[in-house]
Every structure is written in C-alpha cells, then in structure tokens.
Design a protein around this motif. Sequence first.
Motif, short mmCIF file in Angstrom:
data_model
loop_
_atom_site.label_atom_id
_atom_site.label_comp_id
_atom_site.label_asym_id
_atom_site.label_seq_id
_atom_site.Cartn_x
_atom_site.Cartn_y
_atom_site.Cartn_z
N ASP A 111 0.87 -1.18 0.00
CA ASP A 111 0.00 0.00 0.00
C ASP A 111 0.90 1.22 0.00
OD1 ASP A 111 -1.46 2.30 1.20
OD2 ASP A 111 -3.12 0.87 1.29
N LYS A 168 0.40 4.42 0.34
CA LYS A 168 0.19 5.36 1.43
C LYS A 168 0.79 4.85 2.73
CE LYS A 168 -3.48 7.91 3.84
NZ LYS A 168 -4.95 8.13 3.94
N LYS A 169 0.55 3.57 3.04
CA LYS A 169 1.09 2.99 4.28
C LYS A 169 2.61 2.93 4.24
CE LYS A 169 -2.93 0.20 5.61
NZ LYS A 169 -3.43 -1.17 5.83
#
Length: 446
Positions: A217, A219-220
């Motif tokens: 991910d 963003k993560k």
Amino acid sequence: MFGLNSDLTSDRSLQRSLNFVILGITFGIVFFNVTTGSPVAGFAKAIGFGDLMYGIMLALPVLGGVAQVFASFVLEKSKKRKSIFLISGFLHRLPWAFIAILPLFLGKGSYTLLFLLIGFMTISSISNSFTNVSFWSWMGDLIPEHIRGRFFSRRATISTIVGMLSGLAIGKFLDSHNNLPGFSIIFVFAAIMGMLDISCFFFVKDLPMKNEETQLDLKKMFFSTLNNHYFRRFMMFFVIWNFGLNIAGPYFNMYMIKDLKMSYFDIILLTQIVSNVVTIITLPYIGRIVDKIGNRPMLLIATGFISLLPIIWCFTTVNNYKFLVTIISIFAGLLWPIIDMGNNNLILKLSDQSQTSMYVAVINLFNAIFGSAIPIILGGYLIEDIAPVVVAFLKNYIRINVATYHVAFFTSGLIRFLAVIYLKKNVKEPGAKSLKNVIINKIKVN
C-alpha cells in the motif's frame, strides 16, 4: 580482477560484482563531474543565462526527485530491481546528449531553449529517481554492512583518481574551446561515459528482493517511514543541511567564472584536483574509522568544519584566490567524503531493511523540494534581486565592500551551522559512539 576486493570478502561472485560497481563509477564520475560542475555554469553563461535563469534551469528538473516515492512503489511491487536500474539509468544519461546540441540550433538566451532544456533535464531527473532507489536498495542487499565503509571509501578513491585526470583534460579543452560547440562536445562525451557506467551493472549480481507477505500500500509505505523516529529526525537534518548547501552551491562556479575570472583549468585544478589528492590520501583511513566508531560522530565533525568554508569564500579576490581556494579545497577533500559516506550509511542503517527503497525515496522526495529546488531558485533570486541592496547598504553605511555572491555564501554558512546544531541535539545512531568519547579517546586505525 577478483583481487581488487579480495580483502573485503572471500566470496568470488561478490568480489566480481563489487569490481563492476567500482568500474562503473570510473565512467560515471566523468558524467557527474561535467553535469554538476563548472561546465554547466559555463554552458549557462555561454547561452546567455543570468544567475536566476541558471538557477531555474537547475532547480525545476530537481523536482523530478518527487517521483522517487512512486519509483519505490514500482520497485517494491515489481521486484525487478536490476531491470529498473538499467532502463532508468540509460534514460538518465541519454538526454544530456540532446541538451548538448539544442543551443546549436535554437540560439542563445531564448525561453524556448530554456523550456526545452528544462524538459530534457526533467526527463533525466525523473529517470534518476528510479535509478537512485533501485541502486541503494540493490547495494543495501549486495554489500554486507561490516564492509560498506571500506568498500565505498575504496570506490570513492578510485573514482577520485579518474575524476582528477579527466577533469584536468576537460578544463584544458574548455579553455581552448570556450564556446557552444566546445560545451556540446563535452556534454556528448559525458553522456557516453554515463551510459558506459550503467552498462557495467549488466554484470553485477541480481539478488532477489525480500518478499512481503502483506499487500503493498503506497500510502502505508510512505507514512511508515515517517513513523520511524530515528529516520524522521535524520531526514530533517538532511533537508536543512542541503538547503544550506544549495542556496549557494550552484553559484560558486559562476562566482569563479565571473568575479574571480578563473580559467576552467584553474577551477578544476584548485577545486577538484587539490581536493581529490587530499581525498585519495585520507579516504582509506576514513572508511575504517567510520566502520569503527559510527557515522554520526564523524558526520558532526565534518559538517561543523564544512559550515565555515562559505565564509572563507567571502574573502577571496582576483589576487588571492589561488591561496584561499586551495585551503578551502584541502578541507573539502578531507571532509566531503566523510559527509557523503555518513549520510549514505545512515540512510541505509536507519531504514527498515524490508523497505529500503521507500526510505531512500521519501528522503529524496523531501530533499528534492525543500533541500534542492526551492533553495537553488531562492539563491538565484537572492543574488540578483536582494544581494545588490545588501551590498549597497554595507558599502554606503558600514564601508564594507562585498560581492553579491558573498551574501549567498554567508547565508549558506549560517544555515549549514544551524543544521549541525540540529544534528547534534536530535539525531541518534544506534550503536555509535558519542562525539565526546570520540574527541577524548585517541582513535587507533587498524
């Protein structure tokens, strides 16, 4: 060929890969010296660009570094580290051949030329984002941590010797051909050498990247780097430090060409050759010391002294530059390798080893915007629009004569010093000795 790194490892396959990494930089150093050194300043002057346009030409492509986060995600997703490095590496070097010949057809000082130069430089910069994250991720897995300091010092020593010899030849050539065709020849040559650098990595061992069980991910991955306390504080130092460097850094060459009236041969001799000789003499010991006591203590010492060098530049004149620039270069040759090695090693050491490429991408993202592009443009604006007012005030009211470039140099030294204070108070390196212990205890080089 195996013998070059036989004292670092007994693994012959690893020795061969390390040899090609070193061989690559012997070509690459020519590319980097031309595309980041005085030839670029001379090229900008030859095509009629002032300091601000020169700064814009250099700064906007730097924003291509923003692509490093995306590059890291692509790298972690595809796991094709070697392929990404090779393709992006060639795309980083090749545009400089077009940059070299554009002014021959479009003439000098036009906005069309500026936009096209920025376009090709941006393509080069974006490609370099993929090259950087794949290179450091690759090297982080390839080179065992306990030999990194010695290996990179050896690599730097060899590249320094090559850079020194090629620099003298290039400087002599530009003094004899100080015109657009002369610069075009040099930049085409640099592009070819840069592509030979990348070609060497066809023969470097392609280690498999670590597989993550969880789905990636973007963003993560991005925010996980910022949640790393040690890394976040180091990144803050890194950006402040580079802000201080880049608000004046690109303009030292312009100052030497315009104000000090130095030839290209003298510029390369006094700024590159002198510092390189010092680097060659001291670098083998520096790598061992860094491996022994840690990166942060050495980084503190080196950045502290480097912060003073821009102030010394303010005292240079046409009559004394040979002496003062030589003194500056001696300290630069001793200290810059420590800074480069310390920064690179800390990025690797403070990163989560399963996502090294993302850590490299994030620090380069923030540095591209706040540590490079913004200060480079601000430096050009400072020199052209603010410095003349400061110079007039100092001359009329305090009876002190300074050059417009000196305002940028003093500002650079001040910001660098603030970065050193931040480094001392806020950045920690697990396992490293404290600066106090380093100073008190005698360092014994084995």
